[in-house]
Design a protein around this motif. Structure first.
Motif, mmCIF file in Angstrom:
data_model
loop_
_atom_site.group_PDB
_atom_site.id
_atom_site.type_symbol
_atom_site.label_atom_id
_atom_site.label_comp_id
_atom_site.label_asym_id
_atom_site.label_seq_id
_atom_site.Cartn_x
_atom_site.Cartn_y
_atom_site.Cartn_z
ATOM 1 N N GLY A 114 0.812 -1.214 0.000
ATOM 2 C CA GLY A 114 0.000 0.000 0.000
ATOM 3 C C GLY A 114 0.843 1.261 0.000
ATOM 4 N N ALA A 115 1.934 1.246 0.735
ATOM 5 C CA ALA A 115 2.821 2.417 0.796
ATOM 6 C C ALA A 115 3.489 2.682 -0.547
ATOM 7 N N LEU A 116 3.732 1.620 -1.306
ATOM 8 C CA LEU A 116 4.406 1.763 -2.598
ATOM 9 C C LEU A 116 3.437 2.029 -3.750
ATOM 10 N N ARG A 117 2.158 2.083 -3.483
ATOM 11 C CA ARG A 117 1.171 2.156 -4.563
ATOM 12 C C ARG A 117 1.287 3.418 -5.406
ATOM 13 N N GLU A 118 1.758 4.511 -4.828
ATOM 14 C CA GLU A 118 1.783 5.773 -5.562
ATOM 15 C C GLU A 118 3.174 6.245 -5.955
ATOM 16 N N GLU A 156 12.354 5.745 3.783
ATOM 17 C CA GLU A 156 11.069 6.388 3.499
ATOM 18 C C GLU A 156 9.927 5.394 3.732
ATOM 19 N N LEU A 157 10.135 4.172 3.283
ATOM 20 C CA LEU A 157 9.138 3.117 3.510
ATOM 21 C C LEU A 157 8.959 2.860 4.993
ATOM 22 N N ARG A 158 10.053 2.806 5.700
ATOM 23 C CA ARG A 158 10.003 2.532 7.138
ATOM 24 C C ARG A 158 9.245 3.628 7.890
ATOM 25 N N ARG A 186 9.963 -0.121 -5.861
ATOM 26 C CA ARG A 186 8.720 0.247 -6.548
ATOM 27 C C ARG A 186 7.954 -1.019 -6.878
ATOM 28 N N LEU A 187 6.674 -0.850 -7.134
ATOM 29 C CA LEU A 187 5.851 -1.986 -7.515
ATOM 30 C C LEU A 187 6.132 -2.371 -8.959
#
Length: 136
Positions: free
Chosen positions: A47-51, A58-60, A99-100
């Motif tokens: 979900g965090a990587l969706r955009e 940054e993810l953490r 990234r996704l």
């Protein structure tokens, strides 16, 4: 055992495509992937990587409460499943972006539908919890 008492044949699925994938079968690899996607840290990471493409820290920060070790394990599992792409930049200090993948985007789109539904229905969930807890 089946309803009539006979032994049920074990279900399995083969990655060679001879049998359909079945997450309810104990040894099916689709069960592991479902766990990676729907587990707490997997779903939040996707979900965090969706955009956007994000760096590890940054993810953490985006996925509050996840430890460095757990995020690292989660990213490895999602990368192995082909849902996340990891790109190491040859800089000093090293920079790694996540990234996704197209498959990750497709799965995350459906996952976000579930997340949106859960968030929208939280008043009902909280009312159900209050009713349940009050009846004990």
């Amino acid at each position: 055992m089946t309803i009539d008492g006979t032994q049920e044949a074990p279900r399995d699925c083969a990655p060679d495509g001879q049998l359909p994938f079945d997450v309810f079968a104990r040894n099916c690899p689709s069960r592991d992937t479902l766990g990676h996607v729907t587990g707490r840290w997997g779903s939040l990471t996707l979900g965090a990587l969706r955009e956007d493409t994000l760096r590890f820290n940054e993810l953490r920060r985006r996925v509050e409460g996840v430890s460095e070790k757990m995020l690292s394990q989660t990213l490895h599992a999602l990368e192995r499943d082909g849902l996340v792409h990891r790109e190491a930049q040859p800089t000093n200090p090293p920079r790694v972006d996540y990234r996704l993948t197209p498959l990750g985007q497709e799965i995350t789109k459906r996952l976000m539908g579930l997340i949106d539904l859960v968030e929208a229905r939280m008043p009902d969930v909280l009312a159900a919890r209050k009713s349940y807890d009050g009846g004990r």
